[in-house]
Design a protein around this motif. Structure first.
Motif, PDB file in Angstrom:
ATOM      1  N   UNK A   8       0.811  -1.222   0.000  1.00 39.42           N
ATOM      2  CA  UNK A   8       0.000   0.000   0.000  1.00 39.42           C
ATOM      3  C   UNK A   8       0.845   1.274   0.000  1.00 39.42           C
ATOM      4  N   UNK A   9       1.907   1.301  -0.789  1.00 44.87           N
ATOM      5  CA  UNK A   9       2.709   2.511  -0.920  1.00 44.87           C
ATOM      6  C   UNK A   9       3.718   2.730   0.182  1.00 44.87           C
ATOM      7  N   UNK A  10       3.862   1.759   1.085  1.00 41.61           N
ATOM      8  CA  UNK A  10       4.822   1.855   2.186  1.00 41.61           C
ATOM      9  C   UNK A  10       5.892   0.786   1.989  1.00 41.61           C
ATOM     10  N   UNK A  11       7.174   1.191   2.025  1.00 35.90           N
ATOM     11  CA  UNK A  11       8.269   0.241   1.855  1.00 35.90           C
ATOM     12  C   UNK A  11       9.286   0.372   2.983  1.00 35.90           C
ATOM     13  N   UNK A  12       9.842  -0.773   3.381  1.00 33.45           N
ATOM     14  CA  UNK A  12      10.912  -0.818   4.373  1.00 33.45           C
ATOM     15  C   UNK A  12      12.129  -1.472   3.732  1.00 33.45           C
ATOM     16  N   UNK A  13      13.310  -0.876   3.953  1.00 37.76           N
ATOM     17  CA  UNK A  13      14.555  -1.459   3.502  1.00 37.76           C
ATOM     18  C   UNK A  13      15.466  -1.697   4.704  1.00 37.76           C
ATOM     19  N   UNK A  14      16.042  -2.875   4.764  1.00 44.60           N
ATOM     20  CA  UNK A  14      16.973  -3.227   5.835  1.00 44.60           C
ATOM     21  C   UNK A  14      18.392  -2.953   5.355  1.00 44.60           C
ATOM     22  N   UNK A  15      19.079  -2.029   6.028  1.00 45.65           N
ATOM     23  CA  UNK A  15      20.436  -1.719   5.629  1.00 45.65           C
ATOM     24  C   UNK A  15      20.866  -0.359   6.146  1.00 45.65           C
ATOM     25  N   UNK A  16      22.065   0.040   5.781  1.00 43.83           N
ATOM     26  CA  UNK A  16      22.606   1.348   6.139  1.00 43.83           C
ATOM     27  C   UNK A  16      22.051   2.367   5.148  1.00 43.83           C
ATOM     28  N   UNK A  17      21.436   3.424   5.660  1.00 45.09           N
ATOM     29  CA  UNK A  17      20.792   4.406   4.776  1.00 45.09           C
ATOM     30  C   UNK A  17      21.771   5.022   3.787  1.00 45.09           C
ATOM     31  N   UNK A  18      23.052   5.096   4.158  1.00 46.21           N
ATOM     32  CA  UNK A  18      24.042   5.680   3.257  1.00 46.21           C
ATOM     33  C   UNK A  18      24.274   4.810   2.019  1.00 46.21           C
ATOM     34  N   UNK A  19      24.002   3.522   2.168  1.00 49.75           N
ATOM     35  CA  UNK A  19      24.095   2.611   1.024  1.00 49.75           C
ATOM     36  C   UNK A  19      22.774   2.514   0.265  1.00 49.75           C
ATOM     37  N   UNK A  20      21.667   2.594   0.994  1.00 50.19           N
ATOM     38  CA  UNK A  20      20.350   2.357   0.401  1.00 50.19           C
ATOM     39  C   UNK A  20      19.827   3.561  -0.371  1.00 50.19           C
ATOM     40  N   UNK A  21      19.976   4.769   0.180  1.00 51.61           N
ATOM     41  CA  UNK A  21      19.369   5.957  -0.442  1.00 51.61           C
ATOM     42  C   UNK A  21      19.751   6.121  -1.909  1.00 51.61           C
ATOM     43  N   UNK A  22      21.036   6.005  -2.286  1.00 52.57           N
ATOM     44  CA  UNK A  22      21.380   6.188  -3.709  1.00 52.57           C
ATOM     45  C   UNK A  22      20.779   5.132  -4.622  1.00 52.57           C
ATOM     46  N   UNK A  23      20.340   4.016  -4.062  1.00 50.32           N
ATOM     47  CA  UNK A  23      19.835   2.910  -4.878  1.00 50.32           C
ATOM     48  C   UNK A  23      18.309   2.880  -4.958  1.00 50.32           C
ATOM     49  N   UNK A  24      17.628   3.801  -4.299  1.00 56.99           N
ATOM     50  CA  UNK A  24      16.170   3.802  -4.318  1.00 56.99           C
ATOM     51  C   UNK A  24      15.652   4.202  -5.688  1.00 56.99           C
ATOM     52  N   UNK A  25      14.616   3.504  -6.140  1.00 53.16           N
ATOM     53  CA  UNK A  25      14.059   3.755  -7.477  1.00 53.16           C
ATOM     54  C   UNK A  25      12.933   4.781  -7.423  1.00 53.16           C
ATOM     55  N   UNK A  26      13.241   5.969  -6.894  1.00 56.89           N
ATOM     56  CA  UNK A  26      12.280   7.074  -6.866  1.00 56.89           C
ATOM     57  C   UNK A  26      12.987   8.325  -7.374  1.00 56.89           C
ATOM     58  N   UNK A  27      12.214   9.224  -7.959  1.00 59.07           N
ATOM     59  CA  UNK A  27      12.797  10.453  -8.475  1.00 59.07           C
ATOM     60  C   UNK A  27      12.962  11.500  -7.388  1.00 59.07           C
ATOM     61  N   UNK A  28      11.928  11.665  -6.537  1.00 60.34           N
ATOM     62  CA  UNK A  28      11.973  12.697  -5.507  1.00 60.34           C
ATOM     63  C   UNK A  28      11.239  12.244  -4.250  1.00 60.34           C
ATOM     64  N   UNK A  29      11.670  12.808  -3.118  1.00 58.81           N
ATOM     65  CA  UNK A  29      10.947  12.686  -1.858  1.00 58.81           C
ATOM     66  C   UNK A  29      10.275  14.027  -1.593  1.00 58.81           C
ATOM     67  N   UNK A  30       9.036  13.998  -1.131  1.00 58.50           N
ATOM     68  CA  UNK A  30       8.355  15.248  -0.801  1.00 58.50           C
ATOM     69  C   UNK A  30       8.744  15.747   0.588  1.00 58.50           C
ATOM     70  N   UNK A  31       9.076  14.830   1.476  1.00 53.65           N
ATOM     71  CA  UNK A  31       9.442  15.184   2.847  1.00 53.65           C
ATOM     72  C   UNK A  31      10.398  14.136   3.391  1.00 53.65           C
ATOM     73  N   UNK A  32      11.432  14.589   4.086  1.00 52.65           N
ATOM     74  CA  UNK A  32      12.235  13.703   4.927  1.00 52.65           C
ATOM     75  C   UNK A  32      11.844  14.006   6.370  1.00 52.65           C
ATOM     76  N   UNK A  33      11.380  12.997   7.075  1.00 49.64           N
ATOM     77  CA  UNK A  33      10.951  13.135   8.472  1.00 49.64           C
ATOM     78  C   UNK A  33      11.632  12.024   9.253  1.00 49.64           C
ATOM     79  N   UNK A  34      12.568  12.396  10.131  1.00 53.80           N
ATOM     80  CA  UNK A  34      13.435  11.365  10.687  1.00 53.80           C
ATOM     81  C   UNK A  34      13.951  11.729  12.077  1.00 53.80           C
ATOM     82  N   UNK A  35      14.712  10.794  12.650  1.00 52.91           N
ATOM     83  CA  UNK A  35      15.226  10.926  14.013  1.00 52.91           C
ATOM     84  C   UNK A  35      16.552  10.162  14.115  1.00 52.91           C
TER      85      UNK A  35
END
Length: 231
Positions: A8-35
Motif C-alpha cells: 500500500x505505498x509503504x516500503x521498508x529497507x533493511x540496511x545502512x541508509x548511506x548505502x540504500x538511499x542512492x539505490x532507491x528507485x524514486x525520483x523525488x521525496x516530498x518530505x524527509x521526516x526522521x530521528x
C-alpha cells in the motif's frame, strides 16, 4: 534492491541508509521526516534504573557525529522536493545552522516540549524536558506548509508502551507529517527505528520509505504497518 516489506505505498529497507538511499528507485521525496542517533555525549549521559551506585545505559545503539548526520542529509537533499524535518541533538543543531548540508537551507530551530519528560535522576539540577527539531528546506524552492502561523513548538506526551528506546509519539509524528505534506506525498525516513514515521504516513494518506540498520526494528515496523489505520 528488494524491500524488507512493501504494501500500500509503504516500503521498508533493511540496511545502512548511506548505502540504500542512492539505490532507491524514486525520483523525488516530498518530505524527509526522521530521528537520527544523537551525539556520543548525549548517549553516554542517558542513564536509567539505579543499580546500587551505578546506572545502566539507556541507549545502546551507536551515536553519530554532527558531520555524519549532515552527510546523510546531503544524500537526501539530492532528490528532496521540499522539507527535511529531523529530531536532532541540540549539539548537532548548531552545526546544521552554521553549516547547512549541501543542497539545504536551515529555516528554524523547533522544539518538542515533553510535559511528562524524564525527571533529573540526580535531583541537583532542572531536567531537560524538550528535544530539538531541525527544520530545513531544499535550496531554491518556495516554502509551503499547512501549519499557518503555528509556532515551531510541538507539545506531546512521551509514550510509555514503546518498542524502540528513542521512539517518538505517534500523535506528534502524525501532526508533523500532516503539516508538511499533502495526501499522496512520499515521505522518507532514513533512520526508521520502529516505524513511527511510516505508521504516521499511512494514517495521513501518504506513501513512505523507511530504512533501518537493525532487522529487529524492521520486523517491528512491519507489524505496526499491518494494523489498520489509527485515528
Amino acid at each position: 534492491m528488494e524491500p524488507y516489506y512493501s504494501e500500500d505505498g509503504i516500503r521498508i529497507y533493511h540496511g545502512d541508509c548511506r548505502d540504500v538511499i542512492p539505490r532507491l528507485d524514486v525520483e523525488q521525496f516530498d518530505l524527509v521526516l526522521t530521528d537520527p542517533p544523537y551525539s556520543g555525549r548525549t548517549h553516554d549521559g542517558a542513564r536509567t534504573n539505579r543499580e546500587g551506585d551505578r546506572q545502566r545505559p539507556f541507549i545502546k545503539f551507536a551515536s553519530m557525529t554532527g558531520a555524519e548526520v549532515a552527510s546523510v542529509f546531503e544524500l537526501c537533499a539530492v532528490r528532496l522536493r521540499s522539507w527535511l524535518i529531523s529530531f536532532v541533538d541540540w549539539r548537532h543543531m548548531l552545526l546544521l545552522e552554521s553549516t547547512p548540508p549541501s543542497g539545504l537551507r536551515f529555516v528554524r530551530f523547533g522544539i518538542w516540549d515533553k510535559p511528562n519528560g524524564t525527571p533529573q535522576i540526580s535531583g541537583d539540577r532542572p531536567a531537560m524536558g524538550w528535544e530539538a527539531i531541525a527544520i530545513l528546506h531544499r535550496q531554491g524552492g518556495r516554502m509551503v506548509w499547512n501549519g499557518g502561523g503555528h509556532r515551531a513548538v510541538w507539545s506531546s506526551l512521551r509514550e510509555s508502551n514503546v518498542v524502540h528506546r528513542t521512539q517518538k509519539p505517534l500523535r506528534l509524528i502524525k501532526q508533523l507529517a500532516a503539516e508538511f505534506t499533502q495526501p499522496g506525498d512520499l515521505i522518507l525516513d532514513p533512520f526508521m527505528g520502529s516505524g513511527t514515521t511510516l505508521r504516521a504516513a499511512k494514517d495521513v494518506g501518504c506513501r513512505a520509505i523507511g530504512i533501518e540498520l537493525d532487522e529487529r526494528y524492521c520486523e517491528a515496523a512491519a507489524n505496526r504497518l499491518r494494523q489498520g489505520v489509527l485515528f
